[in-house]
Motif scaffolding. Sequence first.
Motif, PDB file in Angstrom:
ATOM      1  N   GLN A   1       0.626  -1.240   0.235  1.00 31.95           N
ATOM      2  CA  GLN A   1       0.220   0.110   0.072  1.00 31.95           C
ATOM      3  C   GLN A   1       0.846   1.108  -0.196  1.00 31.95           C
ATOM      4  O   GLN A   1       0.517   2.384  -0.600  1.00 31.95           O
ATOM      5  CB  GLN A   1      -1.335  -0.356   1.189  1.00 31.95           C
TER       6      GLN A   1
ATOM      7  N   GLU B   1       1.269   4.008  -3.229  1.00 33.60           N
ATOM      8  CA  GLU B   1       0.588   5.670  -2.296  1.00 33.60           C
ATOM      9  C   GLU B   1       2.280   6.278  -2.135  1.00 33.60           C
ATOM     10  O   GLU B   1       2.059   7.578  -3.177  1.00 33.60           O
ATOM     11  CB  GLU B   1       0.430   5.225  -1.269  1.00 33.60           C
TER      12      GLU B   1
ATOM     13  N   PRO C   1      -5.843   2.883  -6.577  1.00 33.73           N
ATOM     14  CA  PRO C   1      -6.346   1.505  -6.809  1.00 33.73           C
ATOM     15  C   PRO C   1      -6.281   0.950  -5.424  1.00 33.73           C
ATOM     16  O   PRO C   1      -4.635   1.704  -4.524  1.00 33.73           O
ATOM     17  CB  PRO C   1      -6.182   1.064  -7.692  1.00 33.73           C
ATOM     18  N   LYS C   2      -7.418   0.614  -4.369  1.00 33.01           N
ATOM     19  CA  LYS C   2      -7.321  -0.156  -3.022  1.00 33.01           C
ATOM     20  C   LYS C   2      -6.797  -1.284  -3.923  1.00 33.01           C
ATOM     21  O   LYS C   2      -6.498  -1.857  -4.673  1.00 33.01           O
ATOM     22  CB  LYS C   2      -8.258  -0.395  -2.752  1.00 33.01           C
ATOM     23  N   LEU C   3      -5.907  -2.279  -3.169  1.00 36.74           N
ATOM     24  CA  LEU C   3      -5.628  -3.291  -3.092  1.00 36.74           C
ATOM     25  C   LEU C   3      -6.437  -4.195  -3.277  1.00 36.74           C
ATOM     26  O   LEU C   3      -6.301  -5.297  -4.211  1.00 36.74           O
ATOM     27  CB  LEU C   3      -4.440  -3.790  -1.547  1.00 36.74           C
ATOM     28  N   THR C   4      -6.932  -4.415  -2.648  1.00 38.67           N
ATOM     29  CA  THR C   4      -8.393  -4.875  -3.052  1.00 38.67           C
ATOM     30  C   THR C   4      -9.064  -4.805  -4.332  1.00 38.67           C
ATOM     31  O   THR C   4      -9.873  -5.789  -4.945  1.00 38.67           O
ATOM     32  CB  THR C   4      -9.390  -5.502  -2.397  1.00 38.67           C
ATOM     33  N   ASP C   5      -8.816  -4.332  -5.919  1.00 36.27           N
ATOM     34  CA  ASP C   5      -9.245  -3.952  -6.365  1.00 36.27           C
ATOM     35  C   ASP C   5      -9.090  -5.202  -7.676  1.00 36.27           C
ATOM     36  O   ASP C   5      -8.377  -5.286  -7.442  1.00 36.27           O
ATOM     37  CB  ASP C   5      -9.542  -2.227  -7.149  1.00 36.27           C
TER      38      ASP C   5
ATOM     39  N   LYS D   1      -3.304  -5.811  -5.339  1.00 35.08           N
ATOM     40  CA  LYS D   1      -2.035  -6.210  -4.225  1.00 35.08           C
ATOM     41  C   LYS D   1      -0.919  -7.536  -4.541  1.00 35.08           C
ATOM     42  O   LYS D   1      -0.544  -7.810  -4.052  1.00 35.08           O
ATOM     43  CB  LYS D   1      -2.756  -6.462  -3.056  1.00 35.08           C
TER      44      LYS D   1
END
Length: 74
Positions: A10, A14, A23-27, A41
């Motif tokens: 993460q 960033e 994006p989010k790691l879970t995207d 991720k």
Amino acid sequence: MKELLIIDKQKYLEENYPFSDIPKLTDKKRCIHCDGIITVKDYKVFVDEDGEEYICCPNAPECNGAVIDWIDLD
């Protein structure tokens, strides 16, 4: 190119994501090079002989897709 081991994925995103919408790691994304559906991720980072780092498809090195080749699923 040599793969780098990233512990805090993460934080790395960033600090190094080349676009403004991190994006989010879970995207989930689709890599247009291998046509695979990936989870952010699982990305890999490779460094070239000049020290440049690249956020790559989790299917690398078989897939040569980088973060610019990831598209939203919707």
